[in-house]
Write a protein that holds these residues in place. Structure first.
Motif, short mmCIF file in Angstrom:
data_model
loop_
_atom_site.label_atom_id
_atom_site.label_comp_id
_atom_site.label_asym_id
_atom_site.label_seq_id
_atom_site.Cartn_x
_atom_site.Cartn_y
_atom_site.Cartn_z
N LYS A 41 7.09 12.19 -9.08
CA LYS A 41 7.39 10.56 -8.61
C LYS A 41 7.58 10.60 -7.03
O LYS A 41 8.19 9.82 -6.39
CB LYS A 41 8.91 10.32 -9.11
CG LYS A 41 8.80 10.30 -10.53
CD LYS A 41 10.06 9.87 -11.39
CE LYS A 41 10.23 9.87 -12.69
NZ LYS A 41 9.14 9.30 -13.68
N HIS B 10 8.91 0.33 -7.59
CA HIS B 10 8.48 0.09 -8.63
C HIS B 10 8.37 -1.44 -9.10
O HIS B 10 9.36 -2.29 -8.63
CB HIS B 10 9.61 0.49 -9.73
CG HIS B 10 9.36 0.53 -10.99
ND1 HIS B 10 10.48 1.01 -12.08
CD2 HIS B 10 8.44 0.35 -12.02
CE1 HIS B 10 9.88 0.84 -13.24
NE2 HIS B 10 8.61 0.33 -13.09
N GLU B 88 0.40 4.57 -11.19
CA GLU B 88 1.06 4.78 -9.72
C GLU B 88 -0.04 4.29 -8.66
O GLU B 88 -1.11 4.92 -8.83
CB GLU B 88 1.56 6.05 -9.35
CG GLU B 88 2.09 6.39 -8.13
CD GLU B 88 3.56 6.22 -8.22
OE1 GLU B 88 4.28 6.48 -9.31
OE2 GLU B 88 4.19 5.68 -7.29
N GLY B 107 3.91 5.25 -2.53
CA GLY B 107 3.30 4.66 -3.81
C GLY B 107 4.18 3.68 -4.60
O GLY B 107 5.63 3.32 -4.10
N LEU B 109 4.96 2.24 -8.52
CA LEU B 109 4.69 2.41 -9.99
C LEU B 109 4.76 1.16 -10.61
O LEU B 109 5.60 0.23 -10.32
CB LEU B 109 5.92 3.42 -10.46
CG LEU B 109 5.80 3.53 -11.82
CD1 LEU B 109 4.60 4.25 -12.33
CD2 LEU B 109 7.09 4.14 -12.31
#
Lengths: 116, 114
Positions: A41, B10, B88, B107, B109
């Protein structure tokens, strides 16, 4: 498009052993190859840059004696994790490119390394 | 130091809704900018890139991105998201140095609800 392969796609090894990961450009000559490490992640962290026929350039904080990189030909670079430890477990991704300004890097599918 | 910022860790959207993923870069007057997508356990696939010229760049899978120098931004957009777009997304900048290294954002998501 240009294809980069990595082998193996996943590997499990015991602590203290060494593991070699191959990165190949299948349909083009890669003057420059890059090795990245990606934790779960998280983003990609550049480990080193290798140019064919010369020594790799390592990023700050990356142990060059632990992560041995060889770029012996225009289509193959290898990353060897020496004396692996559990903290070396990670997803390793290589990329390859012609090494020109602003040129695209083509990424391999990655190698999942687990050290037990 | 060079940095790429993706403010959103996110994002969740419904299928069919529009999407915008933000990216801010910090380096250079003439940046080389990229958007990549990564599916779980996979490598990165290039969606699009900006080197110069037209500031609106078209990519694969229906994505586009707009370079705005005044805002140091390179936001990724898609008018209608498909469930298969869940992945992602990474924004990256070419440092322009002798080895043309990429600096990646952290990044974003993307989750797509049915």
């Amino acid at each position: 498009g240009a294809v980069v392969s990595q082998h193996p796609s996943w590997v499990i090894c015991k602590s203290g052993t060494s593991v070699k990961i191959e990165c190949r450009s299948l349909d083009f000559q890669a003057t420059t190859m890059f090795w990245y490490r990606q934790f779960p992640k998280q983003s990609l962290m550049l480990m080193a840059t290798s140019n064919e026929g010369s020594k790799a350039t390592y990023e700050q904080g990356v142990e060059k004696d632990k992560f041995l990189i060889n770029h012996a030909s225009l289509t193959l670079s290898t990353l060897t994790v020496t004396s692996a430890h559990p903290e070396d477990s990670s997803f390793y991704i290589c990329s390859a490119g012609p090494g020109q300004g602003g040129s695209e890097q083509y990424f391999g599918p990655g190698t999942r390394l687990t050290v037990t | 130091a060079q940095s790429v910022t993706q403010p959103d860790i996110h994002i969740t959207v419904s299928e069919g809704a529009s999407l915008e993923l933000r990216c801010n870069y910090s380096y250079g007057a003439t940046p080389y900018l990229f958007w990549y997508v990564q599916s779980p356990g996979q490598g990165l696939q290039l969606l699009l890139k900006y080197f110069s010229g037209d500031t609106l760049v078209q990519g694969i899978k229906g994505f586009e991105a707009e370079f705005k120098r005044s805002q140091s931004s390179f936001n990724l957009r898609k008018p209608s998201v498909h469930w298969s777009d869940a992945a992602e997304y990474f924004c990256a900048e070419d440092s322009g140095g002798s080895n043309y290294k990429l600096t990646f954002g952290k990044g974003t998501l993307l989750t797509v609800n049915p």
